[in-house]
Scaffold this active site. Structure first.
Site, PDB file in Angstrom:
ATOM      1  N   GLU A 325       0.820  -1.213   0.000  1.00  0.00           N
ATOM      2  CA  GLU A 325       0.000   0.000   0.000  1.00  0.00           C
ATOM      3  C   GLU A 325       0.854   1.264   0.000  1.00  0.00           C
ATOM      4  O   GLU A 325       0.410   2.320  -0.441  1.00  0.00           O
ATOM      5  CB  GLU A 325      -0.930   0.006   1.233  1.00  0.00           C
ATOM      6  CG  GLU A 325      -2.380   0.018   0.824  1.00  0.00           C
ATOM      7  CD  GLU A 325      -3.359   0.026   1.981  1.00  0.00           C
ATOM      8  OE1 GLU A 325      -3.050   0.549   3.057  1.00  0.00           O
ATOM      9  OE2 GLU A 325      -4.470  -0.497   1.795  1.00  0.00           O
ATOM     10  N   HIS A 346       6.444 -26.811   0.349  1.00  0.00           N
ATOM     11  CA  HIS A 346       5.693 -27.882  -0.308  1.00  0.00           C
ATOM     12  C   HIS A 346       4.633 -27.334  -1.251  1.00  0.00           C
ATOM     13  O   HIS A 346       3.798 -28.078  -1.744  1.00  0.00           O
ATOM     14  CB  HIS A 346       5.075 -28.800   0.747  1.00  0.00           C
ATOM     15  CG  HIS A 346       6.120 -29.549   1.509  1.00  0.00           C
ATOM     16  ND1 HIS A 346       6.417 -30.879   1.284  1.00  0.00           N
ATOM     17  CD2 HIS A 346       6.990 -29.143   2.465  1.00  0.00           C
ATOM     18  CE1 HIS A 346       7.404 -31.262   2.078  1.00  0.00           C
ATOM     19  NE2 HIS A 346       7.763 -30.218   2.812  1.00  0.00           N
ATOM     20  N   LYS A 461     -13.834   1.171  -3.586  1.00  0.00           N
ATOM     21  CA  LYS A 461     -14.881   1.606  -2.650  1.00  0.00           C
ATOM     22  C   LYS A 461     -15.990   2.347  -3.398  1.00  0.00           C
ATOM     23  O   LYS A 461     -17.167   2.145  -3.147  1.00  0.00           O
ATOM     24  CB  LYS A 461     -14.284   2.534  -1.582  1.00  0.00           C
ATOM     25  CG  LYS A 461     -13.375   1.827  -0.598  1.00  0.00           C
ATOM     26  CD  LYS A 461     -12.966   2.790   0.503  1.00  0.00           C
ATOM     27  CE  LYS A 461     -11.854   2.216   1.342  1.00  0.00           C
ATOM     28  NZ  LYS A 461     -11.208   3.203   2.185  1.00  0.00           N
TER      29      LYS A 461
HETATM   30  O1  PA5 Z   1      -2.986   1.977   5.790  1.00  0.00           O
HETATM   31  C1  PA5 Z   1      -4.103   2.434   5.726  1.00  0.00           C
HETATM   32  O2  PA5 Z   1      -4.345   3.633   5.933  1.00  0.00           O
HETATM   33  C2  PA5 Z   1      -5.278   1.537   5.419  1.00  0.00           C
HETATM   34  O3  PA5 Z   1      -4.896   0.227   5.222  1.00  0.00           O
HETATM   35  C3  PA5 Z   1      -6.277   1.584   6.553  1.00  0.00           C
HETATM   36  O4  PA5 Z   1      -5.650   1.145   7.726  1.00  0.00           O
HETATM   37  C4  PA5 Z   1      -7.521   0.754   6.261  1.00  0.00           C
HETATM   38  O5  PA5 Z   1      -8.077   1.115   5.036  1.00  0.00           O
HETATM   39  C5  PA5 Z   1      -8.552   0.943   7.373  1.00  0.00           C
HETATM   40  O6  PA5 Z   1      -8.904   2.280   7.463  1.00  0.00           O
HETATM   41  P1  PA5 Z   1      -9.596   2.854   8.761  1.00  0.00           P
HETATM   42  O7  PA5 Z   1      -8.648   2.728   9.888  1.00  0.00           O
HETATM   43  O8  PA5 Z   1      -9.893   4.277   8.427  1.00  0.00           O
HETATM   44  O9  PA5 Z   1     -10.834   2.048   8.994  1.00  0.00           O
END
Ligand code: PA5
Length: 473
Positions: A325, A346, A461
């Site tokens: 990410e 494996h 989303k």
């Molecule tokens: O790294 C990030 O910002 C994302 O992976 C969030 O942690 C994830 O989308 C969850 O978001 P939130 O904490 O707003 O629910």
């Protein structure tokens, strides 16, 4: 540094990054000292930029558009929480202890960065069968379940049934920075409904929440009657996947009775090493150099994190999220892949030994098991021919598998680096988390990608909401 030098085996504060492993410096398939000399000043400049990014936030200076968002305060968080902000840690621990005295089962709701870190700590530091043990064998700590990390009907129903069958002694920890993530929000409604049925009008006492102030979740909790002392702020300038050492990870850790301060001390040790200038003393930059150069010069765009032992799988999954990410933007970013060995030898071993040469392997392992060793007994019935191994421990067999695999890869000039944890405890884990977060931030600056934010995640989303609002599914 000369070519062929034994490079780096860093162990000043616990975690060892070993880049000597398996011919890293092979002239045709490994690193070249000239390349390291070329990249090193660049890495130092990126390290300084990451530190300057913290100052920008500390001083409240304007953030240049290309750096927005700038979630850089994870860097100095350990020192703050061990020093001027240590009252926050005390509060988390006191609240966790009070919560634990009310409940024996806890459902942690959250997804992505609001989930992976807590799960990593749970799996790495607690008994492998924690939830199956009686309370006294769990050090008086509750069972822990994770939900809200998917929208999986059977998983939700299954957990609701399990909770209902076990009585009413359970509670919820809900974690969401934005407070509006659909997966978590859906689960929160469903589980609060069940909690209300189980605990009656005292259900708000069984809820802890971590979110940004005034988020939808925050306001909902207030409206439900959750006390202010049970609501914890998600710091604005720490990004989700960089938040493991905030209340996001440390509140669940405190609920499990883990040593929260040791986690922070380990992270502070990683910070101290990060400030050093030489390759041999700076595991964050050395690790980044290897990963980056192997990708740039040797097309190793897949980074296989080979974890040895099941306890480290969730740490690997946490890192998968962190790397993908943070750096998977603008057509860039290596692909992380966590494997658990020997299990995955494996399934993926064949490809790793003889497939495309597009991988850097990093072994991640603890030198000592956390629980007492298990030895192989000698038997009269030796039809399985294991008496030759009698007396060896299961850990000895794993070590032989790791060394053997490393050697087999090396014989085919496939490169392996190593991150070694002396023992899988809170201090080592804190150091490892911080080390990998710093390395990710530095690499982002190095390749010109903002490591913070995740604009690409919005696309799914948007489309999902359209379907939920009536577009034909
Ligand atoms: O790294 C990030 O910002 C994302 O992976 C969030 O942690 C994830 O989308 C969850 O978001 P939130 O904490 O707003 O629910």
């Amino acid at each position: 540094m000369a070519e062929g030098d034994s490079v780096i085996r860093y162990d000043a504060s616990g975690v060892i990054v070993d880049l000597t492993a398996a011919g890293t410096w092979d002239k045709e398939t490994g690193l070249l000292a000239d390349d390291v000399r070329w990249v090193w000043p660049r890495l130092l400049a990126c390290r300084d930029e990451v530190l300057a990014d913290v100052e920008t936030k500390v001083q409240g200076n304007p953030v240049p558009p290309e750096k927005d968002p700038l979630d850089s305060r994870f860097v100095d968080l350990p020192e703050r929480l061990l020093g001027p902000e240590k009252k926050l840690v005390d509060q988390w621990i006191v609240t966790a202890d009070r919560f634990v005295s009310r409940v024996d089962r806890v459902v942690v709701l959250g997804i992505g960065g609001s989930y992976m870190g807590a799960r990593a700590m749970f799996e790495a530091c607690c008994h492998p069968y924690h939830n199956e043990l009686p309370r006294d064998r769990r050090n008086g700590r509750p069972r822990l379940y994770f939900e809200g990390n998917n929208v999986d009907s059977d998983a939700v129903r299954g957990l609701l049934e399990l909770l209902e069958a076990g009585g009413s002694d359970w509670g919820i920890v809900v974690i969401s920075k934005s407070g509006s993530t659909l997966e978590t929000a859906v689960a929160f409604r469903v589980f609060v409904d069940a909690l209300r049925s189980a605990a009656g009008n005292r259900f708000p006492e069984r809820i802890l929440a971590v979110s940004q102030q005034n988020s939808r979740l925050w306001r909902l909790c207030e409206a439900l009657g959750v006390s202010r002392t049970q609501l914890f702020e998600f710091p604005d300038d720490v990004g989700g996947r960089f938040s493991v050492l905030t209340a996001v990870g440390l509140l669940p850790a405190a609920i499990l009775g883990l040593d929260v301060r040791a986690l922070l001390q380990g992270a502070a040790a990683a910070n101290a090493a990060f400030r050093r200038d030489t390759f041999d003393e700076n595991p964050v930059l050395a690790y980044t150099a290897v990963c980056h150069l192997m990708e740039l010069r040797r097309q190793a765009c897949i980074r296989v994190l080979s974890t040895w032992g099941k306890r480290l799988e969730a740490v690997g999954l946490w890192y998968d999220q962190l790397l993908s990410e943070s750096l998977g933007k603008n057509g860039q970013g290596a692909t992380p892949l966590t494997v658990v060995n020997t299990r995955d030898l494996h399934s993926r071993g064949q490809q790793h030994q003889e497939g495309r040469r597009d991988k850097l392997f990093t072994n991640l392992f603890a030198q000592t098991p956390s629980l007492p060793a298990v030895s192989l007994p000698r038997w009269e019935n030796d039809q399985d021919e294991l008496n030759s191994l009698a007396g060896k421990t299961v850990a000895d067999v794993l070590t032989a598998a790791r060394l053997g695999t490393k050697e087999a890869y090396a014989q085919d000039r496939r490169r392996t680096a190593e991150i070694v944890v002396p023992r899988l405890d809170e201090r080592a884990l804190g150091e490892l988390f911080q080390m990998l977060m710093l390395a990710t931030a530095v690499e982002g600056r190095l390749i010109g990608v903002n490591p913070y934010g995740q604009p690409g995640v919005e696309a799914y989303k948007r489309c999902m909401r359209a379907y939920l609002q009536g577009k034909n599914v």
